[in-house]
Design a protein around this motif. Structure first.
Motif, PDB file in Angstrom:
ATOM      1  N   LYS A  90       0.846  -1.135   0.043  1.00  0.00           N
ATOM      2  CA  LYS A  90      -0.184  -0.037   0.003  1.00  0.00           C
ATOM      3  C   LYS A  90       0.854   1.457   0.053  1.00  0.00           C
ATOM      4  O   LYS A  90       0.440   2.310  -0.661  1.00  0.00           O
ATOM      5  N   ILE A  91       1.948   1.260   0.728  1.00  0.00           N
ATOM      6  CA  ILE A  91       2.818   2.424   0.806  1.00  0.00           C
ATOM      7  C   ILE A  91       3.567   2.673  -0.473  1.00  0.00           C
ATOM      8  O   ILE A  91       3.728   3.897  -0.998  1.00  0.00           O
ATOM      9  N   GLY A  92       3.961   1.383  -0.940  1.00  0.00           N
ATOM     10  CA  GLY A  92       4.682   1.707  -2.509  1.00  0.00           C
ATOM     11  C   GLY A  92       6.117   2.398  -2.155  1.00  0.00           C
ATOM     12  O   GLY A  92       6.784   2.285  -1.185  1.00  0.00           O
ATOM     13  N   GLY A  93       6.211   3.319  -2.941  1.00  0.00           N
ATOM     14  CA  GLY A  93       7.582   3.971  -2.727  1.00  0.00           C
ATOM     15  C   GLY A  93       7.506   5.428  -2.144  1.00  0.00           C
ATOM     16  O   GLY A  93       8.567   6.095  -2.048  1.00  0.00           O
ATOM     17  N   GLU A  97       4.527   8.820   3.581  1.00  0.00           N
ATOM     18  CA  GLU A  97       3.216   8.316   3.617  1.00  0.00           C
ATOM     19  C   GLU A  97       2.684   8.364   5.107  1.00  0.00           C
ATOM     20  O   GLU A  97       3.582   7.855   5.970  1.00  0.00           O
ATOM     21  N   LEU A  98       1.463   8.688   5.490  1.00  0.00           N
ATOM     22  CA  LEU A  98       1.073   8.672   6.654  1.00  0.00           C
ATOM     23  C   LEU A  98       0.262   7.416   6.942  1.00  0.00           C
ATOM     24  O   LEU A  98      -0.684   6.955   6.444  1.00  0.00           O
ATOM     25  N   VAL A  99       0.391   6.586   8.165  1.00  0.00           N
ATOM     26  CA  VAL A  99      -0.270   5.456   8.651  1.00  0.00           C
ATOM     27  C   VAL A  99      -0.500   5.878   9.931  1.00  0.00           C
ATOM     28  O   VAL A  99      -0.109   6.181  10.842  1.00  0.00           O
ATOM     29  N   VAL A 100      -2.224   5.681   9.830  1.00  0.00           N
ATOM     30  CA  VAL A 100      -2.917   5.724  10.979  1.00  0.00           C
ATOM     31  C   VAL A 100      -3.235   4.741  11.826  1.00  0.00           C
ATOM     32  O   VAL A 100      -3.958   3.739  11.144  1.00  0.00           O
ATOM     33  N   VAL A 101      -2.937   4.431  13.001  1.00  0.00           N
ATOM     34  CA  VAL A 101      -3.180   3.088  13.835  1.00  0.00           C
ATOM     35  C   VAL A 101      -4.505   3.460  14.982  1.00  0.00           C
ATOM     36  O   VAL A 101      -4.247   4.433  15.543  1.00  0.00           O
ATOM     37  N   ARG A 102      -5.634   2.955  14.597  1.00  0.00           N
ATOM     38  CA  ARG A 102      -6.805   2.970  15.279  1.00  0.00           C
ATOM     39  C   ARG A 102      -7.084   1.978  16.069  1.00  0.00           C
ATOM     40  O   ARG A 102      -7.462   1.026  15.756  1.00  0.00           O
ATOM     41  N   ALA A 103      -6.249   1.952  17.442  1.00  0.00           N
ATOM     42  CA  ALA A 103      -6.281   0.688  18.531  1.00  0.00           C
ATOM     43  C   ALA A 103      -7.631   1.116  19.228  1.00  0.00           C
ATOM     44  O   ALA A 103      -7.875   2.142  19.800  1.00  0.00           O
ATOM     45  N   ASP A 104      -8.004  -0.081  19.545  1.00  0.00           N
ATOM     46  CA  ASP A 104      -9.311  -0.084  20.637  1.00  0.00           C
ATOM     47  C   ASP A 104      -8.515   0.300  22.124  1.00  0.00           C
ATOM     48  O   ASP A 104      -7.544   0.120  22.298  1.00  0.00           O
ATOM     49  N   ARG A 105      -9.339   1.107  22.865  1.00  0.00           N
ATOM     50  CA  ARG A 105      -8.818   1.337  24.092  1.00  0.00           C
ATOM     51  C   ARG A 105      -8.470   0.370  25.078  1.00  0.00           C
ATOM     52  O   ARG A 105      -7.664   0.759  25.987  1.00  0.00           O
ATOM     53  N   LYS A 114       3.339  -2.950  18.438  1.00  0.00           N
ATOM     54  CA  LYS A 114       3.910  -3.926  17.435  1.00  0.00           C
ATOM     55  C   LYS A 114       3.310  -3.458  16.384  1.00  0.00           C
ATOM     56  O   LYS A 114       3.872  -3.370  15.021  1.00  0.00           O
ATOM     57  N   VAL A 115       2.243  -3.153  16.003  1.00  0.00           N
ATOM     58  CA  VAL A 115       1.673  -2.675  14.777  1.00  0.00           C
ATOM     59  C   VAL A 115       2.227  -1.317  14.354  1.00  0.00           C
ATOM     60  O   VAL A 115       2.605  -1.376  13.031  1.00  0.00           O
ATOM     61  N   MET A 116       2.582  -0.498  15.286  1.00  0.00           N
ATOM     62  CA  MET A 116       3.270   0.772  14.756  1.00  0.00           C
ATOM     63  C   MET A 116       4.700   0.287  14.313  1.00  0.00           C
ATOM     64  O   MET A 116       5.257   1.051  13.347  1.00  0.00           O
ATOM     65  N   ASP A 117       5.281  -0.549  14.877  1.00  0.00           N
ATOM     66  CA  ASP A 117       6.698  -0.970  14.395  1.00  0.00           C
ATOM     67  C   ASP A 117       6.597  -1.717  12.904  1.00  0.00           C
ATOM     68  O   ASP A 117       7.644  -1.455  12.276  1.00  0.00           O
ATOM     69  N   ILE A 118       5.694  -2.334  12.863  1.00  0.00           N
ATOM     70  CA  ILE A 118       5.472  -2.948  11.455  1.00  0.00           C
ATOM     71  C   ILE A 118       5.208  -1.923  10.478  1.00  0.00           C
ATOM     72  O   ILE A 118       6.007  -2.098   9.443  1.00  0.00           O
ATOM     73  N   ALA A 119       4.327  -1.321  10.757  1.00  0.00           N
ATOM     74  CA  ALA A 119       4.250  -0.128   9.663  1.00  0.00           C
ATOM     75  C   ALA A 119       5.337   0.885   9.508  1.00  0.00           C
ATOM     76  O   ALA A 119       5.677   1.019   8.341  1.00  0.00           O
ATOM     77  N   LYS A 120       6.224   1.063  10.506  1.00  0.00           N
ATOM     78  CA  LYS A 120       7.495   1.788  10.488  1.00  0.00           C
ATOM     79  C   LYS A 120       8.493   0.985   9.310  1.00  0.00           C
ATOM     80  O   LYS A 120       9.157   1.583   8.671  1.00  0.00           O
ATOM     81  N   ALA A 121       8.644  -0.198   9.885  1.00  0.00           N
ATOM     82  CA  ALA A 121       9.440  -1.034   8.984  1.00  0.00           C
ATOM     83  C   ALA A 121       9.154  -1.236   7.715  1.00  0.00           C
ATOM     84  O   ALA A 121       9.926  -1.548   6.664  1.00  0.00           O
ATOM     85  N   ALA A 122       7.814  -1.199   7.470  1.00  0.00           N
ATOM     86  CA  ALA A 122       7.348  -1.397   6.008  1.00  0.00           C
ATOM     87  C   ALA A 122       7.495  -0.089   5.228  1.00  0.00           C
ATOM     88  O   ALA A 122       7.145   0.012   3.963  1.00  0.00           O
ATOM     89  N   GLY A 123       8.001   1.043   5.778  1.00  0.00           N
ATOM     90  CA  GLY A 123       8.396   2.119   5.142  1.00  0.00           C
ATOM     91  C   GLY A 123       7.414   3.576   5.168  1.00  0.00           C
ATOM     92  O   GLY A 123       7.314   4.207   4.402  1.00  0.00           O
ATOM     93  N   ALA A 124       6.625   3.379   6.302  1.00  0.00           N
ATOM     94  CA  ALA A 124       5.731   4.594   6.755  1.00  0.00           C
ATOM     95  C   ALA A 124       6.703   5.738   6.969  1.00  0.00           C
ATOM     96  O   ALA A 124       7.351   5.450   7.890  1.00  0.00           O
ATOM     97  N   GLY A 125       6.473   6.955   6.436  1.00  0.00           N
ATOM     98  CA  GLY A 125       7.175   7.818   6.893  1.00  0.00           C
ATOM     99  C   GLY A 125       6.963   8.761   8.097  1.00  0.00           C
ATOM    100  O   GLY A 125       7.590   9.238   8.978  1.00  0.00           O
TER     101      GLY A 125
END
Length: 135
Positions: A90-93, A97-105, A114-125
């Motif tokens: 989804k991020i591509g090149g 890119e902004l990734v929003v994590v909507r986690a239940d309270r 963990k989800v935020m770490d995966i998103a950062k590793a996938a290339g989220a700026g």
């Protein structure tokens, strides 16, 4: 004896207002009905509350984390190892890119991190943790 014909009154050109009013009312009804059906897609979660919450206006990639710690993109449930590949796709090149994590309270903080770490590793700026405004 001269007879002068009375000049005929000219009628002013009038626009047919009835049909224009009908069109305006139809447009009004259309917009009222369609705005009721615009809902945010995703899973049912209760966001954490914050006093300084601001609305998000730009187009983003949204990852949902439910109360059991499962990750979703849209309606699709993904395991954490598949989440990396899907986010990378989804991020591509794009580097900013902004990734929003909507986690239940009620989710354990470790799962959201963990989800935020995966998103950062996938290339989220940029990463953002979504909240709702506290009343």
């Amino acid at each position: 004896m001269l007879v002068h014909a009375k000049p005929k009154k000219r009628y002013a050109v009038q626009m047919p207002m009835t049909s224009l009013i009908d069109i305006v009312f139809m447009l009004l009804i259309y917009f009222l009905l369609t705005t009721n059906f615009m809902v945010d897609e995703g899973i049912k979660i209760k966001l954490p509350q914050a006093r300084a919450a601001a609305p998000q206006t730009e187009e983003t990639i949204t990852v949902y984390v439910d109360s059991q710690g499962q990750a979703f993109i849209g309606e699709e449930r993904l395991a954490l190892d598949c989440l990396f590949d899907r986010l990378k796709e989804k991020i591509g090149g794009r580097q900013d890119e902004l990734v929003v994590v909507r986690a239940d309270r009620t989710v354990i903080l470790n799962q959201a991190v963990k989800v935020m770490d995966i998103a950062k590793a996938a290339g989220a700026g940029r990463l953002c943790l979504a909240t709702e405004k506290e009343l």
